[in-house]
Write a protein that holds these residues in place. Structure first.
Motif, PDB file in Angstrom:
ATOM      1  N   ASP A   3      59.122  -6.902  98.946  1.00 19.52           N
ATOM      2  CA  ASP A   3      60.126  -6.226  98.131  1.00 19.52           C
ATOM      3  C   ASP A   3      61.507  -6.534  98.707  1.00 19.52           C
ATOM      4  OD1 ASP A   3      58.262  -5.020  96.435  1.00 19.52           O
ATOM      5  OD2 ASP A   3      57.980  -3.340  97.823  1.00 19.52           O
TER       6      ASP A   3
ATOM      7  N   PHE B  47      65.146  -5.893 100.275  1.00 24.71           N
ATOM      8  CA  PHE B  47      65.786  -4.835 101.049  1.00 24.71           C
ATOM      9  C   PHE B  47      66.886  -4.200 100.201  1.00 24.71           C
ATOM     10  CE2 PHE B  47      64.210  -7.657 104.459  1.00 24.71           C
ATOM     11  CZ  PHE B  47      63.507  -6.733 105.224  1.00 24.71           C
ATOM     12  N   ASP B  48      67.220  -2.941 100.506  1.00 22.29           N
ATOM     13  CA  ASP B  48      68.231  -2.231  99.720  1.00 22.29           C
ATOM     14  C   ASP B  48      69.589  -2.925  99.762  1.00 22.29           C
ATOM     15  OD1 ASP B  48      66.395  -0.306  99.009  1.00 22.29           O
ATOM     16  OD2 ASP B  48      66.973   1.091 100.603  1.00 22.29           O
ATOM     17  N   ASP B  49      69.917  -3.562 100.895  1.00 22.81           N
ATOM     18  CA  ASP B  49      71.235  -4.184 101.043  1.00 22.81           C
ATOM     19  C   ASP B  49      71.197  -5.697 100.840  1.00 22.81           C
ATOM     20  OD1 ASP B  49      69.821  -4.887 103.313  1.00 22.81           O
ATOM     21  OD2 ASP B  49      71.460  -4.499 104.707  1.00 22.81           O
TER      22      ASP B  49
ATOM     23  N   PRO C  84      63.480  -3.166  88.624  1.00 23.88           N
ATOM     24  CA  PRO C  84      64.224  -3.276  89.890  1.00 23.88           C
ATOM     25  C   PRO C  84      64.791  -4.666  90.135  1.00 23.88           C
ATOM     26  CG  PRO C  84      62.165  -2.076  90.205  1.00 23.88           C
ATOM     27  CD  PRO C  84      62.111  -2.671  88.836  1.00 23.88           C
TER      28      PRO C  84
ATOM     29  N   LEU D  79      68.766  -6.010  90.434  1.00 23.56           N
ATOM     30  CA  LEU D  79      69.194  -6.706  91.646  1.00 23.56           C
ATOM     31  C   LEU D  79      70.171  -7.843  91.332  1.00 23.56           C
ATOM     32  CD1 LEU D  79      68.723  -7.040  94.757  1.00 23.56           C
ATOM     33  CD2 LEU D  79      66.878  -8.635  94.185  1.00 23.56           C
TER      34      LEU D  79
ATOM     35  N   LYS E 217      76.148  -4.250  93.028  1.00 24.49           N
ATOM     36  CA  LYS E 217      75.698  -2.947  93.515  1.00 24.49           C
ATOM     37  C   LYS E 217      76.304  -1.787  92.722  1.00 24.49           C
ATOM     38  CE  LYS E 217      73.201  -4.716  96.803  1.00 24.49           C
ATOM     39  NZ  LYS E 217      71.732  -4.685  96.741  1.00 24.49           N
TER      40      LYS E 217
END
Length: 235
Positions: free
Chosen positions: A13, A15-17, A76, A80, A96
């Motif tokens: 998956d 990463f958030d950043d 998701p 992105l 973002k």
């Protein structure tokens, strides 16, 4: 589609950043693919093959095709993407949750923080911003050239933490500290991005969008230090 599912055995998956382009490079590395073109072949859907990794990273449909090939939920991955759009004035990208001018994203040379790479070999999205020249976490300059062979770090290299020209491990490089002026400038840029997504900033009676703030910061940057006094006045 079956061919894609069989070839992409490692399916982490994001990463958030993480940068969407950085995520594509990580997939290439972890799956032992020969090149970015190999990945583009594997995620082709119904005869639609994307021409570059950057095209995939900046289009929701490209990231959706990737999610299908990975067997992952589509939404998701669509979110992105650095989704591109055009207004009457200029092209913008979604970063973002914030609409920023197209010029505010790097497209030619990759920038990395060597200390961040030691902790986790993935590309952070903030490194893709053209006005960001330092790491906000470690207060050191980002590098955009290999310290060993001095070649520019290509956006579409095979591994995030490795020079695409000579294979040098970028995690072995030393970080150069930011000056106080550079740290203040970095703080201002990140503050502009961290504001509310749905409410413009106000200066006097003028409404300034996030894109406008970034343009203003770029102007102050190039005009030679006036922004430093602005930064100190609001602390």
């Amino acid at each position: 589609m079956q061919r894609s599912a069989m070839a992409l055995l490692v399916r982490p998956d994001p990463f958030d950043d993480e940068s969407p382009l950085g995520y594509l490079l990580r997939l290439i590395d972890l799956n032992g693919l020969v090149s970015g073109n190999h990945l583009l072949d594997l995620i082709a859907v119904e005869g639609r093959r994307w021409r570059s990794l950057w095209a995939v990273a900046t289009r929701p449909q490209g990231m959706m095709d990737l999610a299908i090939a990975l067997g992952k939920p589509v939404e998701p991955y669509r979110q992105l993407a650095y989704t591109r759009s055009n207004s009457e004035l200029f092209s913008t990208c979604l970063f973002k949750g914030s609409q920023i001018p197209r010029w505010a994203l790097r497209v030619k040379r990759s920038h990395v923080c060597v200390v961040c790479l030691r902790a986790s070999a993935h590309a952070r999205a903030v490194w893709d911003l053209s006005l960001v020249e330092g790491c906000p976490q470690h207060n050191i300059r980002l590098i955009d050239a290999c310290p060993h062979c001095h070649s520019a770090l290509r956006m579409a290299r095979q591994e995030v933490a490795t020079c695409g020209s000579c294979g040098f491990d970028l995690r072995l490089a030393e970080g150069e500290p930011l000056t106080t002026v550079e740290s203040d400038r970095l703080r201002l840029i990140l503050h502009a991005l961290a504001g509310p997504h749905d409410r413009p900033n106000m200066v006097g009676e003028q409404v300034i969008s996030k894109g406008g703030w970034l343009a203003l910061l770029a102007f102050l940057w190039r005009s030679g230090g006036e922004w430093a006094r602005i930064g100190k006045s609001d602390t």
